[in-house]
Design a protein around this motif. Structure first.
Motif, PDB file in Angstrom:
ATOM      1  N   ASN A   1      -1.757  22.640 -12.761  1.00  0.00           N
ATOM      2  CA  ASN A   1      -0.768  21.715 -13.330  1.00  0.00           C
ATOM      3  C   ASN A   1      -1.063  20.261 -12.968  1.00  0.00           C
ATOM      4  N   PHE A   2      -2.005  20.032 -12.049  1.00  0.00           N
ATOM      5  CA  PHE A   2      -2.235  18.693 -11.529  1.00  0.00           C
ATOM      6  C   PHE A   2      -3.663  18.232 -11.803  1.00  0.00           C
ATOM      7  N   SER A   3      -3.930  17.944 -13.061  1.00  0.00           N
ATOM      8  CA  SER A   3      -5.254  17.488 -13.491  1.00  0.00           C
ATOM      9  C   SER A   3      -5.493  16.052 -13.013  1.00  0.00           C
ATOM     10  N   ASP A   4      -6.725  15.602 -13.165  1.00  0.00           N
ATOM     11  CA  ASP A   4      -7.036  14.201 -12.867  1.00  0.00           C
ATOM     12  C   ASP A   4      -6.184  13.278 -13.721  1.00  0.00           C
ATOM     13  N   ASP A   5      -5.924  13.676 -14.955  1.00  0.00           N
ATOM     14  CA  ASP A   5      -5.088  12.875 -15.853  1.00  0.00           C
ATOM     15  C   ASP A   5      -3.669  12.743 -15.287  1.00  0.00           C
ATOM     16  N   PHE A   6      -3.121  13.840 -14.756  1.00  0.00           N
ATOM     17  CA  PHE A   6      -1.792  13.774 -14.149  1.00  0.00           C
ATOM     18  C   PHE A   6      -1.797  12.821 -12.951  1.00  0.00           C
ATOM     19  N   LEU A   7      -2.824  12.925 -12.102  1.00  0.00           N
ATOM     20  CA  LEU A   7      -2.916  12.038 -10.934  1.00  0.00           C
ATOM     21  C   LEU A   7      -2.957  10.577 -11.351  1.00  0.00           C
ATOM     22  N   LYS A   8      -3.717  10.273 -12.391  1.00  0.00           N
ATOM     23  CA  LYS A   8      -3.791   8.899 -12.892  1.00  0.00           C
ATOM     24  C   LYS A   8      -2.440   8.430 -13.417  1.00  0.00           C
ATOM     25  N   LYS A   9      -1.730   9.309 -14.126  1.00  0.00           N
ATOM     26  CA  LYS A   9      -0.406   8.949 -14.638  1.00  0.00           C
ATOM     27  C   LYS A   9       0.591   8.745 -13.505  1.00  0.00           C
ATOM     28  N   LEU A  10       0.534   9.604 -12.489  1.00  0.00           N
ATOM     29  CA  LEU A  10       1.435   9.462 -11.346  1.00  0.00           C
ATOM     30  C   LEU A  10       1.136   8.164 -10.603  1.00  0.00           C
TER      31      LEU A  10
ATOM     32  N   SER B   1       3.852   5.167 -10.468  1.00  0.00           N
ATOM     33  CA  SER B   1       4.305   4.736  -9.147  1.00  0.00           C
ATOM     34  C   SER B   1       4.028   3.255  -8.942  1.00  0.00           C
ATOM     35  N   ALA B   2       2.845   2.825  -9.331  1.00  0.00           N
ATOM     36  CA  ALA B   2       2.484   1.407  -9.208  1.00  0.00           C
ATOM     37  C   ALA B   2       3.444   0.537 -10.009  1.00  0.00           C
ATOM     38  N   ALA B   3       3.732   0.945 -11.235  1.00  0.00           N
ATOM     39  CA  ALA B   3       4.641   0.172 -12.077  1.00  0.00           C
ATOM     40  C   ALA B   3       6.060   0.168 -11.506  1.00  0.00           C
ATOM     41  N   ALA B   4       6.519   1.328 -11.069  1.00  0.00           N
ATOM     42  CA  ALA B   4       7.874   1.431 -10.527  1.00  0.00           C
ATOM     43  C   ALA B   4       8.036   0.575  -9.276  1.00  0.00           C
TER      44      ALA B   4
ATOM     45  N   MET C   1       0.837  -1.176   0.000  1.00  0.00           N
ATOM     46  CA  MET C   1       0.000   0.000   0.000  1.00  0.00           C
ATOM     47  C   MET C   1       0.889   1.249   0.000  1.00  0.00           C
ATOM     48  N   PRO C   2       1.424   1.618  -1.139  1.00  0.00           N
ATOM     49  CA  PRO C   2       2.293   2.803  -1.223  1.00  0.00           C
ATOM     50  C   PRO C   2       1.528   4.112  -1.054  1.00  0.00           C
ATOM     51  N   PHE C   3       2.227   5.077  -0.473  1.00  0.00           N
ATOM     52  CA  PHE C   3       1.718   6.428  -0.312  1.00  0.00           C
ATOM     53  C   PHE C   3       2.624   7.361  -1.105  1.00  0.00           C
ATOM     54  N   ILE C   4       2.028   8.103  -2.029  1.00  0.00           N
ATOM     55  CA  ILE C   4       2.757   9.053  -2.864  1.00  0.00           C
ATOM     56  C   ILE C   4       2.268  10.438  -2.474  1.00  0.00           C
ATOM     57  N   ASP C   5       3.162  11.249  -1.946  1.00  0.00           N
ATOM     58  CA  ASP C   5       2.797  12.583  -1.464  1.00  0.00           C
ATOM     59  C   ASP C   5       3.653  13.608  -2.200  1.00  0.00           C
ATOM     60  N   LEU C   6       3.026  14.368  -3.081  1.00  0.00           N
ATOM     61  CA  LEU C   6       3.737  15.345  -3.905  1.00  0.00           C
ATOM     62  C   LEU C   6       3.454  16.743  -3.396  1.00  0.00           C
ATOM     63  N   GLN C   7       4.510  17.481  -3.118  1.00  0.00           N
ATOM     64  CA  GLN C   7       4.401  18.882  -2.718  1.00  0.00           C
ATOM     65  C   GLN C   7       5.060  19.716  -3.798  1.00  0.00           C
ATOM     66  N   SER C   8       4.417  20.830  -4.168  1.00  0.00           N
ATOM     67  CA  SER C   8       4.962  21.654  -5.240  1.00  0.00           C
ATOM     68  C   SER C   8       4.550  23.112  -5.086  1.00  0.00           C
ATOM     69  N   ASN C   9       5.361  23.969  -5.669  1.00  0.00           N
ATOM     70  CA  ASN C   9       4.989  25.379  -5.739  1.00  0.00           C
ATOM     71  C   ASN C   9       4.271  25.685  -7.055  1.00  0.00           C
ATOM     72  N   LEU C  10       4.092  24.681  -7.891  1.00  0.00           N
ATOM     73  CA  LEU C  10       3.308  24.846  -9.116  1.00  0.00           C
ATOM     74  C   LEU C  10       1.834  25.003  -8.756  1.00  0.00           C
TER      75      LEU C  10
ATOM     76  N   PRO D   1      -0.120  -3.103  -7.324  1.00  0.00           N
ATOM     77  CA  PRO D   1      -1.350  -2.817  -8.074  1.00  0.00           C
ATOM     78  C   PRO D   1      -1.769  -1.357  -7.890  1.00  0.00           C
ATOM     79  N   GLN D   2      -2.261  -0.748  -8.962  1.00  0.00           N
ATOM     80  CA  GLN D   2      -2.713   0.644  -8.882  1.00  0.00           C
ATOM     81  C   GLN D   2      -3.777   0.835  -7.802  1.00  0.00           C
ATOM     82  N   GLU D   3      -4.599  -0.175  -7.574  1.00  0.00           N
ATOM     83  CA  GLU D   3      -5.671  -0.076  -6.590  1.00  0.00           C
ATOM     84  C   GLU D   3      -5.142   0.124  -5.171  1.00  0.00           C
ATOM     85  N   ARG D   4      -3.877  -0.161  -4.954  1.00  0.00           N
ATOM     86  CA  ARG D   4      -3.301  -0.016  -3.615  1.00  0.00           C
ATOM     87  C   ARG D   4      -2.515   1.282  -3.436  1.00  0.00           C
TER      88      ARG D   4
END
Length: 118
Positions: free
Chosen positions: A14-23, A27-30, A1-10, A34-37
């Motif tokens: 810049n962070f559409s739903d499409d970007f979230l899905k790609k991230l 992350s899941a692949a790397a 169950m990975p946790f991905i926490d992105l902080q940015s000054n952008l 599973p993406q569900e986790r």
């Protein structure tokens, strides 16, 4: 169950739903999970500085069980995640920092228990 926490000054734009899905997918692949986790949180528009500059930047924290516990693993994860962030956000490598945190199963709660019992 990975946790991905992105902080940015952008800005948030810049962070559409499409970007979230790609991230999430990247992350899941790397991390070979599973993406569900994968859990993704983005904090845009923060006052931030990396290497003495307030230019656009990202600090990404990756916390996971069993897959972020060695330098060799994290080197591979880093390369894959950097590729996505530079491409999608138009940042150079020097404007991105990734932190890896190794979690133990007893440190993650889910379904009223912890991962040790699931």
């Amino acid at each position: 169950m990975p946790f991905i926490d992105l902080q940015s000054n952008l800005p948030a734009s810049n962070f559409s739903d499409d970007f979230l899905k790609k991230l999430c997918a990247c992350s899941a692949a790397a991390l070979d999970k599973p993406q569900e986790r994968v859990n993704v949180v983005v904090h845009p528009g923060l006052p931030m500085m990396i290497a003495g500059s307030c230019s656009p930047c990202v600090v990404l924290s990756v916390s996971a069980i069993s897959v972020t516990d060695t330098a060799d693993k994290n080197k591979e994860h880093s390369a894959k995640i950097f590729e996505l962030l530079t491409k999608e956000l138009g940042l150079t490598d020097d404007r991105i920092v990734i932190q890896f945190h190794a979690l133990q199963p007893h440190q993650v709660g889910k379904n009223r228990t912890v991962m040790s019992f699931l």
